[in-house]
Design an enzyme around this catalytic site. Structure first.
Site, PDB file in Angstrom:
ATOM      1  N   HIS A   2      43.576  40.438  43.004  1.00  0.00           N
ATOM      2  CA  HIS A   2      43.503  40.819  44.590  1.00  0.00           C
ATOM      3  C   HIS A   2      43.082  40.956  45.123  1.00  0.00           C
ATOM      4  O   HIS A   2      42.513  41.578  46.038  1.00  0.00           O
ATOM      5  CB  HIS A   2      44.846  41.951  44.644  1.00  0.00           C
TER       6      HIS A   2
ATOM      7  N   HIS B 229      52.545  42.323  48.990  1.00  0.00           N
ATOM      8  CA  HIS B 229      53.054  42.996  47.774  1.00  0.00           C
ATOM      9  C   HIS B 229      53.392  44.689  47.688  1.00  0.00           C
ATOM     10  O   HIS B 229      53.635  45.979  47.481  1.00  0.00           O
ATOM     11  CB  HIS B 229      51.094  43.715  47.130  1.00  0.00           C
TER      12      HIS B 229
ATOM     13  N   GLU C  30      56.613  38.745  45.049  1.00  0.00           N
ATOM     14  CA  GLU C  30      55.294  38.207  45.888  1.00  0.00           C
ATOM     15  C   GLU C  30      55.264  36.482  45.840  1.00  0.00           C
ATOM     16  O   GLU C  30      53.856  36.157  44.586  1.00  0.00           O
ATOM     17  CB  GLU C  30      53.943  38.730  45.200  1.00  0.00           C
TER      18      GLU C  30
END
Length: 349
Positions: free
Chosen positions: A82, A180, A312
């Site tokens: 991420h 997210h 996502e």
């Protein structure tokens, strides 16, 4: 003050976070009441815009860009996750800037009323979390309503991501952006009882660290477009599902003109709330929240495992290091990385 209805969608400059998505009386995204609590407690990435690269990069290393390799922070075992230790979801963005009224192209379900639009922008410098090249990123949120066939109000949020490589540092970089948010349609401590369906059961099998080991395979126990119920413990899913495996090597860098595909539908019988997540993206991580661990803070109850589920929309995991998938995430000077996501939520109450 008690008579004031909260805005159905609320955002924060930190991470261009989606702080509220209110359907009926329920905020269906996991959240904190103020920005400072995200800074101190948001290990699960609640509501964050994830970048420069969402999901995992194998060995925290980009094998080849600009004729060289790049080492990233290993913040998820041996892998990068991420966008790094302080990815885009942990950065303060400029905004919100009012853009005016926009429509959402390709949206089915009738006319969009409203369409108020705001934009957040971020400059990510060359070397940010180890990634090459300076990029300018924008997130545009368009909020409105539609009506169901029986007159119920549908709350609609359109999301558009655009990233461009600027400056003269390098000729190419890597980008994969998503949101997210963790959805919980019941307001209960967990997602138990939520009825969901996925548009595909093709997924990327992964090793113990979450890195794909192979091309798409059918996911055991999940059938495309067939509803299943999330239980107290099972199914425990944290995988990248593929919309159309035949297109793996022909995904455009800018997917905005691609059709909006309904990736996931969800419904909870207790609140009678429905959610649809649509996107132009070729893949989506579906995650049932096993690792959520947030303590009680300022009167907000603790959030534990399965307190929410994530959808996502994104490109393939570790695509930059896989020759057949690399073009999905390879951003060169003069090009635009871009994508669209739409959330639709309503209650039968």
């Amino acid at each position: 003050m008690s008579g004031i209805t909260p805005a159905p969608f609320q955002f924060l400059p930190l991470g261009a976070i989606i702080q509220a998505f209110i359907v009926g009386k329920t905020n269906i995204v996991q959240a904190f009441p103020k920005q400072s609590l995200y800074e101190s407690h948001n290990a699960p990435f609640f509501g964050e815009t994830i970048g420069r690269v969402a999901n995992r990069i194998k060995g925290a290393k980009i094998d080849s860009l600009n004729g060289k390799s790049y080492t990233l922070a290993a913040n998820n075992g041996v892998n990068a996750l991420h966008g790094g230790v302080k990815g885009w979801g942990k950065r303060v963005w400029e905004g919100p800037k009012l853009i005016g009224i926009k429509s959402i192209e390709g949206l089915e379900g009738g006319k969009l009323e409203g369409g108020e639009t705001v934009m957040f922008t971020l400059r990510s410098e060359d070397g940010d979390e180890g990634y090459p090249g300076t990029v300018d990123a924008s997130v545009t949120y368009t909020a409105g309503t539609q009506k169901t066939a029986d007159g119920k109000e549908v709350r609609v949020l359109g999301i558009e991501y655009v990233v461009e490589l600027v400056g003269g540092d390098v000729e190419e970089t890597v980008v994969n952006v998503t949101n997210h948010s963790y959805f919980n349609l019941s307001g209960n401590p967990t997602i138990e009882g939520t009825e969901v369906s996925l548009c595909s059961n093709e997924y990327l099998p992964v090793d113990d660290g979450g890195i794909p080991t192979d091309g798409p395979k059918p996911y055991a126990g999940v059938e495309a477009n067939k509803t299943f119920t999330l239980g107290a413990e099972e199914p425990d899913i944290d995988d990248c599902f593929i919309v159309d495996p035949s297109k793996a090597s022909s995904i455009p860098l800018d997917t905005r003109s691609s059709p909006l595909t309904k990736l996931v539908t969800a419904y909870h019988p207790q609140t009678r709330i429905h959610l649809e997540v649509l996107s132009t993206e070729p893949a989506f991580q579906f995650y049932t929240g096993k690792y959520i661990e947030v303590p009680e803070v300022e009167g907000v109850a603790a959030r534990g495992k399965r307190a929410g589920f994530c959808v996502e929309p994104s490109r393939y995991v570790n695509a930059i290091n896989v020759p057949e998938w690399r073009a999905q995430v390879l951003l060169k000077k003069g090009e635009k990385y871009a994508s669209r996501v739409v959330y639709r939520g309503w209650s039968d109450e």
